[in-house]
Design a protein around this motif. Structure first.
Motif, PDB file in Angstrom:
ATOM      1  N   LEU A 165       5.898  10.775 -12.022  1.00  0.00           N
ATOM      2  CA  LEU A 165       6.584   9.393 -11.849  1.00  0.00           C
ATOM      3  C   LEU A 165       6.507   8.908 -10.501  1.00  0.00           C
ATOM      4  O   LEU A 165       6.529   7.648 -10.149  1.00  0.00           O
ATOM      5  N   ASN A 166       6.845   9.842  -9.633  1.00  0.00           N
ATOM      6  CA  ASN A 166       7.033   9.259  -8.272  1.00  0.00           C
ATOM      7  C   ASN A 166       5.658   8.948  -7.486  1.00  0.00           C
ATOM      8  O   ASN A 166       5.535   7.892  -7.112  1.00  0.00           O
ATOM      9  N   VAL A 167       4.666   9.750  -8.121  1.00  0.00           N
ATOM     10  CA  VAL A 167       3.305   9.503  -7.557  1.00  0.00           C
ATOM     11  C   VAL A 167       2.844   7.916  -8.292  1.00  0.00           C
ATOM     12  O   VAL A 167       2.366   6.954  -7.320  1.00  0.00           O
ATOM     13  N   VAL A 168       3.110   7.665  -9.479  1.00  0.00           N
ATOM     14  CA  VAL A 168       2.678   6.419 -10.060  1.00  0.00           C
ATOM     15  C   VAL A 168       3.017   5.434  -9.232  1.00  0.00           C
ATOM     16  O   VAL A 168       3.099   4.304  -9.196  1.00  0.00           O
ATOM     17  N   THR A 169       4.748   5.534  -9.158  1.00  0.00           N
ATOM     18  CA  THR A 169       5.697   4.373  -8.495  1.00  0.00           C
ATOM     19  C   THR A 169       5.197   4.051  -7.283  1.00  0.00           C
ATOM     20  O   THR A 169       4.951   2.786  -6.799  1.00  0.00           O
ATOM     21  N   MET A 170       4.830   5.076  -6.385  1.00  0.00           N
ATOM     22  CA  MET A 170       4.038   4.822  -4.902  1.00  0.00           C
ATOM     23  C   MET A 170       2.815   4.133  -5.052  1.00  0.00           C
ATOM     24  O   MET A 170       2.602   3.058  -4.352  1.00  0.00           O
ATOM     25  N   VAL A 171       1.945   4.324  -5.937  1.00  0.00           N
ATOM     26  CA  VAL A 171       0.748   3.719  -5.915  1.00  0.00           C
ATOM     27  C   VAL A 171       0.757   2.305  -6.364  1.00  0.00           C
ATOM     28  O   VAL A 171       0.052   1.180  -6.008  1.00  0.00           O
ATOM     29  N   VAL A 172       1.791   2.104  -7.408  1.00  0.00           N
ATOM     30  CA  VAL A 172       2.045   0.911  -8.079  1.00  0.00           C
ATOM     31  C   VAL A 172       2.525   0.036  -6.652  1.00  0.00           C
ATOM     32  O   VAL A 172       2.208  -1.243  -6.962  1.00  0.00           O
TER      33      VAL A 172
ATOM     34  N   ALA B 209      -8.258   0.125 -11.609  1.00  0.00           N
ATOM     35  CA  ALA B 209      -8.981   1.377 -12.340  1.00  0.00           C
ATOM     36  C   ALA B 209      -9.103   2.545 -11.116  1.00  0.00           C
ATOM     37  O   ALA B 209      -8.621   3.668 -11.483  1.00  0.00           O
ATOM     38  N   ILE B 210      -9.294   2.058  -9.851  1.00  0.00           N
ATOM     39  CA  ILE B 210      -9.392   3.061  -8.876  1.00  0.00           C
ATOM     40  C   ILE B 210      -7.823   3.435  -8.526  1.00  0.00           C
ATOM     41  O   ILE B 210      -7.590   4.739  -8.146  1.00  0.00           O
ATOM     42  N   CYS B 211      -6.776   2.678  -8.315  1.00  0.00           N
ATOM     43  CA  CYS B 211      -5.596   3.029  -8.261  1.00  0.00           C
ATOM     44  C   CYS B 211      -5.240   3.901  -9.555  1.00  0.00           C
ATOM     45  O   CYS B 211      -4.445   5.260  -9.064  1.00  0.00           O
ATOM     46  N   ALA B 212      -5.442   3.926 -10.689  1.00  0.00           N
ATOM     47  CA  ALA B 212      -5.348   4.877 -11.674  1.00  0.00           C
ATOM     48  C   ALA B 212      -6.042   6.188 -11.237  1.00  0.00           C
ATOM     49  O   ALA B 212      -5.297   7.292 -11.444  1.00  0.00           O
ATOM     50  N   LEU B 213      -7.352   6.121 -11.010  1.00  0.00           N
ATOM     51  CA  LEU B 213      -8.134   7.612 -10.530  1.00  0.00           C
ATOM     52  C   LEU B 213      -7.409   8.236  -9.455  1.00  0.00           C
ATOM     53  O   LEU B 213      -7.195   9.487  -9.294  1.00  0.00           O
ATOM     54  N   PHE B 214      -6.921   7.265  -8.464  1.00  0.00           N
ATOM     55  CA  PHE B 214      -6.178   7.901  -7.336  1.00  0.00           C
ATOM     56  C   PHE B 214      -5.227   8.682  -7.774  1.00  0.00           C
ATOM     57  O   PHE B 214      -4.856   9.650  -7.150  1.00  0.00           O
ATOM     58  N   VAL B 215      -4.241   8.196  -8.697  1.00  0.00           N
ATOM     59  CA  VAL B 215      -3.069   8.839  -9.190  1.00  0.00           C
ATOM     60  C   VAL B 215      -3.625  10.268  -9.817  1.00  0.00           C
ATOM     61  O   VAL B 215      -2.951  11.296  -9.465  1.00  0.00           O
ATOM     62  N   VAL B 216      -4.456  10.277 -10.634  1.00  0.00           N
ATOM     63  CA  VAL B 216      -5.143  11.522 -11.045  1.00  0.00           C
ATOM     64  C   VAL B 216      -5.595  12.433  -9.937  1.00  0.00           C
ATOM     65  O   VAL B 216      -5.033  13.545 -10.175  1.00  0.00           O
ATOM     66  N   PHE B 217      -6.196  11.982  -9.115  1.00  0.00           N
ATOM     67  CA  PHE B 217      -6.518  13.042  -8.066  1.00  0.00           C
ATOM     68  C   PHE B 217      -5.448  13.637  -7.316  1.00  0.00           C
ATOM     69  O   PHE B 217      -5.723  14.784  -6.961  1.00  0.00           O
TER      70      PHE B 217
ATOM     71  N   ASP C 174      -3.472   2.316   1.514  1.00  0.00           N
ATOM     72  CA  ASP C 174      -3.733   0.876   0.994  1.00  0.00           C
ATOM     73  C   ASP C 174      -5.041   0.528   1.349  1.00  0.00           C
ATOM     74  O   ASP C 174      -5.863  -0.130   0.668  1.00  0.00           O
ATOM     75  N   SER C 175      -5.561   0.804   2.636  1.00  0.00           N
ATOM     76  CA  SER C 175      -6.958   0.435   3.105  1.00  0.00           C
ATOM     77  C   SER C 175      -8.113   1.189   2.147  1.00  0.00           C
ATOM     78  O   SER C 175      -9.121   0.796   2.004  1.00  0.00           O
ATOM     79  N   ALA C 176      -7.608   2.591   2.138  1.00  0.00           N
ATOM     80  CA  ALA C 176      -8.692   3.323   1.276  1.00  0.00           C
ATOM     81  C   ALA C 176      -8.946   2.672  -0.166  1.00  0.00           C
ATOM     82  O   ALA C 176     -10.055   2.676  -0.639  1.00  0.00           O
TER      83      ALA C 176
END
Length: 471
Positions: free
Chosen positions: A153-160, A365-373, A335-337
């Motif tokens: 949840l921490n990871v998802v929150t930061m990426v969102v 989609a790329i944000c979601a993939l980022f979370v997975v990695f 963010d730039s990545a």
């Protein structure tokens, strides 16, 4: 709770900047900031974008295992930035590129172009996930564990949160948010250094003298060419790392290509290239001071170098500064990545730079993939983070180095259909050579793996190319 309050204020400022910069935003704004970015803001922000959360955690601790020899790599960075400013930038501006990999399509061919873009996407998603993993891990340790928040949840929150302030304005927003985040990063770093100095009753002059006289402040290694810290290997490796990780990286070049003119972009590149040396010197000086503080207080220095600064933070009242610094460092990098990967996917893979709906969906989609990695890396990582990144990059960025070098420095025509095979084979051959040299000659490759990988790719392209020249 003070940490949560500070971070909420921090994100509120980012969202406020986003709101001001995303007005009348189009794909041209998202990808190129309408080519109106002030060069000095790009330069200042790029210092922070280049210093990720990995740097914040790992570089101070590197003095425990390799002293200050990392500065040799940083000096190589300066040479690399000069090469980018006066070799690559003129080409990118002359061709008016949105994605730098378009050059590969114009010079080498369609499959070469696609191969370069896919290698970038692979390299960036892996490298950026490793870097952002740091901030999520630290926040988990210092903030979210006490609140019972799970790591996922921490990871998802930061990426969102990153998506919220960057999804409309794109690169134009990031030029301004990076400036703010770089200011926060260095403010936090300097305040931590000041806190350590005060605990040791050091004035600035005394702190400088203490760092300079410490045996861990050794910067140069000229006496052992087999050492991974040998000066010439690290200098050249640093130059090639910057050429590849900045000059051949859509993420790092995208903001530089938003300057109004080539001359402004060159001033931007040279300015932040030189600034990178004292910036890293500050991190290493902090590491030396922390080691001295631990020894003076009879505290055991941690076995893992990445734990030096976090251990100090855990035992002292600087958690807010540390959290602010590492969030600023990591967000300006992540963010730039995400924006650059969205750009590359839309422009290079889909060839639809004007499709706004595709851009928005791709970014999500790329944000979601980022979370997975990030979660995958959390499950398998077991080595020094900064070395892990550069090792991965040495293998995945090497083919990009070979492709661009072949295009820039030869006039031969490639067999385009063979280029993907050459680029995929090169990292595997490179890995085999590394293992073989270690077992036969006890020689261990360091950051020069990048050069070897690029050379293998270049050689493969040369062997399989046609003798006829391009016009």
């Amino acid at each position: 709770m003070w940490i949560i309050a500070i971070l909420l204020i921090y994100f509120a400022v980012l969202l406020g900047i986003s709101r001001l910069t995303q007005r009348r935003a189009t794909n041209e704004t998202f990808f190129r900031a309408d080519r109106r970015s002030p060069w000095y803001m790009v330069a200042f922000g790029m210092v922070g974008a280049s210093i990720s959360g990995v740097t914040f955690v790992s570089v101070p601790g590197m003095i425990l295992s390799s002293q200050m020899t990392y500065l040799q790599v940083c000096l190589g960075f300066v040479l690399g930035y000069l090469a980018i400013a006066f070799v690559l930038l003129p080409i990118y501006y002359r061709l008016n590129l949105t994605s730098i990999y378009t050059y590969l399509g114009q010079r080498l061919g369609r499959l070469s172009y696609q191969t370069g873009a896919w290698f970038f996407l692979l390299s960036k998603i892996v490298g950026s996930a490793v870097k952002f993993y740091v901030v999520c891990l630290i926040l988990q340790q210092f903030v979210f564990d006490a609140m019972g928040v799970p790591f996922a949840l921490n990871v998802v929150t930061m990426v969102v949160l990153i998506w919220l302030y960057s999804h409309r304005g794109g690169v134009r927003t990031l030029v301004y948010t990076d400036t703010f985040q770089t200011l926060c990063l260095f403010s936090a770093l300097l305040l931590i250094i000041y806190t350590v100095m005060r605990q040791m009753d050091f004035s600035v002059a005394e702190a400088v003298s203490a760092v300079a006289s410490d045996e861990r402040s050794r910067m140069f290694v000229f006496d052992d060419w087999t050492s991974p810290h040998y000066f010439w290997k690290q200098l050249l490796s640093g130059a090639f790392i910057v050429v590849v990780m900045t000059g051949l990286d859509q993420d790092m070049m995208q903001k530089n290509l938003t300057c109004r003119t080539l001359r402004e972009a060159q001033k931007d590149m040279c300015s932040y290239g030189v600034a990178f040396v004292p910036a890293n010197l500050l991190f290493m000086a902090l590491g030396v001071l922390l080691a001295q503080l631990f020894e003076s207080q009879g505290i055991a220095i941690p076995a893992k170098s990445d734990e030096l600064l976090p251990q100090y933070v855990a035992a002292n009242n600087v958690t807010i500064l540390f959290a602010l610094g590492i969030v600023a460092a990591s967000f300006s990098s992540a963010d730039s990545a995400l924006a650059s990967m969205t750009t590359s996917f839309c422009v290079d893979i889909c060839h639809r730079p004007d499709d706004e709906r595709l851009r928005k969906r791709s970014h999500i989609a790329i944000c979601a993939l980022f979370v997975v990695f990030i979660l995958l890396f959390d499950a398998v990582n077991s080595k020094s983070l900064i070395d892990a990144i550069y090792t991965i990059v040495s293998y995945t960025y090497g083919p990009l180095l070979g492709l661009f070098a072949f295009g820039l420095f030869t006039r031969r025509r490639v067999r385009d259909r063979l280029v993907p095979a050459v680029c995929i084979a090169s990292p595997f051959i490179c890995y085999g050579i590394d293992r073989l040299s270690a077992s036969l000659w006890d020689y261990h490759f360091g950051y020069e793996l990048l050069m070897l990988n690029g050379l293998l790719t270049f050689s493969g392209l040369w062997i399989t190319s046609l003798r006829e020249s391009v016009r």
